[in-house]
Design a protein around this motif. Structure first.
Motif: not given
Length: 387
Positions: A345-374
């Motif tokens: 995998r090759y990434f373009v942009g820091p948000d692409a890297v962050a997306s992979t990290v967020v995907g590994c977080l616990p469900t509740g924390l992941r959805e909390f971050l989505l709510r407060n960003t997207l």
């Protein structure tokens, strides 16, 4: 600080140790292969282990833990011998955006680029480029894909050896509709799957025989298949683009499986994923509002009542993001073609890297971050999704 300086001044091993550290930094700056650099560093690491127990300096243990791990990391991340700029590549989605930039960049680097365009109107932008051959392809039409593959083969065979072969198939074509899963028409859902997944399948199967033949020639470079993803796995499930992400994640699975199959066959062909975050400017961003209105026109009236404000907030977040310039896509494609042992995998942009990290977080924390960003612009969004 005074004690540290005194300990350095009093210990005869201090200056040799600092010299070794300086040499280590110097070797990292040398323009040579990673393996050769590692081999040059090893004797100095061994010497460093013998010298680092300096008075009050308690770093020997830390170094003995860090450096072996660093060697393993650098070896695993080694990209092998660089591949020469040779032959041709085929790029889909060359009408605009990422495909267009990839075509222009790789042509400038020195490849002959077969630019797969959906419309003949896009040919004009390549009219003054001798090493770009535009051709029409509809990636969701298997017959159109096979016709394009036959055209590329004929062009290479008729070049009298000027084009040594096809060594890269870089898939940038894609389509995305923003719509709620509850109401999205099946025609729109299916269209995204056909372009973003079956398009990958059709193109990879049609061009694989030609890439195999090219890479089998004596002295030929390694071949490359690259699939463009969005929201790399593991990544968070983003609302309102369920059909798009579903197709892209399926493409990720296709790439990984195909990569292993080719390795098991010991074929000199590698498969990679290019995972961009928010990339601008692209036609996908420019035409987003038109596509959004088109989506709601083909859905029941209640879809707009229930979801329009949410999706508008989602779109506002995307438009406000600075994103990564689309030119970085072409540069990453060059790296993909250059590396002898490419990453998955090759990434373009820091948000692409962050997306992979967020995907590994616990469900509740992941959805909390989505709510407060997207969804931060949606005023009625709950503090925690699910409340």
């Amino acid at each position: 600080m005074n004690d540290l300086i005194s300990s350095l001044a009093d210990d005869p091993r201090a200056l040799p140790t600092l010299a070794l550290v300086g040499y280590y930094i110097y070797t990292k700056l040398l323009p040579m292969s990673r393996l050769r650099t590692i081999l040059l560093e090893i004797p100095f690491w061994i010497a460093l282990f013998q010298l680092t127990d300096i008075g009050t300096f308690k770093v020997a243990t830390a170094l003995k833990i860090f450096l072996p791990l660093h060697v393993i990391w650098r070896y695993c991340r080694s990209t092998g011998r660089e591949q020469p700029v040779d032959g041709a590549v085929f790029v889909t989605g060359a009408d605009s955006g990422m495909g267009q930039n990839t075509t222009l960049h790789l042509a400038k680097v020195g490849y002959h680029v077969f630019a797969g365009c959906y419309s003949k109107d896009s040919f004009e932008q390549y009219a003054d480029m001798d090493n770009v051959t535009p051709l029409v392809i509809n990636v969701k039409d298997e017959k159109s894909v096979k016709k394009a593959a036959d055209r590329v083969r004929k062009e290479i065979e008729g070049s009298d050896g000027e084009i040594s072969g096809l060594f890269g198939v870089l898939q940038c074509a894609g389509i995305s509709y923003v719509a709620p899963f509850e109401y999205i028409p099946m025609t729109m859902f299916r269209d995204q799957v056909e372009v973003n997944y079956f398009g990958y399948v059709y193109v990879a199967q049609a061009f694989l025989p030609l890439v195999k033949e090219s890479c089998a020639k004596d002295g030929a470079r390694r071949g490359r298949f690259c699939f463009t993803s969005s929201g790399p796995l593991p990544g968070p499930g983003v609302p309102f683009i369920t059909s798009y992400l579903g197709a892209k994640w399926a493409g990720d699975a296709l790439c990984q499986g195909m990569r292993v199959e080719l390795k098991l066959r010991q074929l000199p062909i590698d498969c990679c994923m290019l995972s961009p975050g928010v990339v601008k400017p692209t036609r996908l961003a420019e035409d987003g509002q038109k596509l959004l209105e088109k989506s709601f026109e083909s859905m029941p009236a209640e879809a707009k009542t229930e979801y329009y404000d949410m999706i508008d907030a989602f779109r506002r977040f995307q438009l406000e993001e600075p994103g990564t310039h689309v030119s970085m896509v072409g540069k990453q494609m060059e790296r993909i073609m250059k590396h002898g042992r490419p990453y998955l995998r090759y990434f373009v942009g820091p948000d692409a890297v962050a997306s992979t990290v967020v995907g590994c977080l616990p469900t509740g924390l992941r959805e909390f971050l989505l709510r407060n960003t997207l969804m931060k612009h949606f005023k009625d969004c709950p503090t925690f999704i699910g409340e």
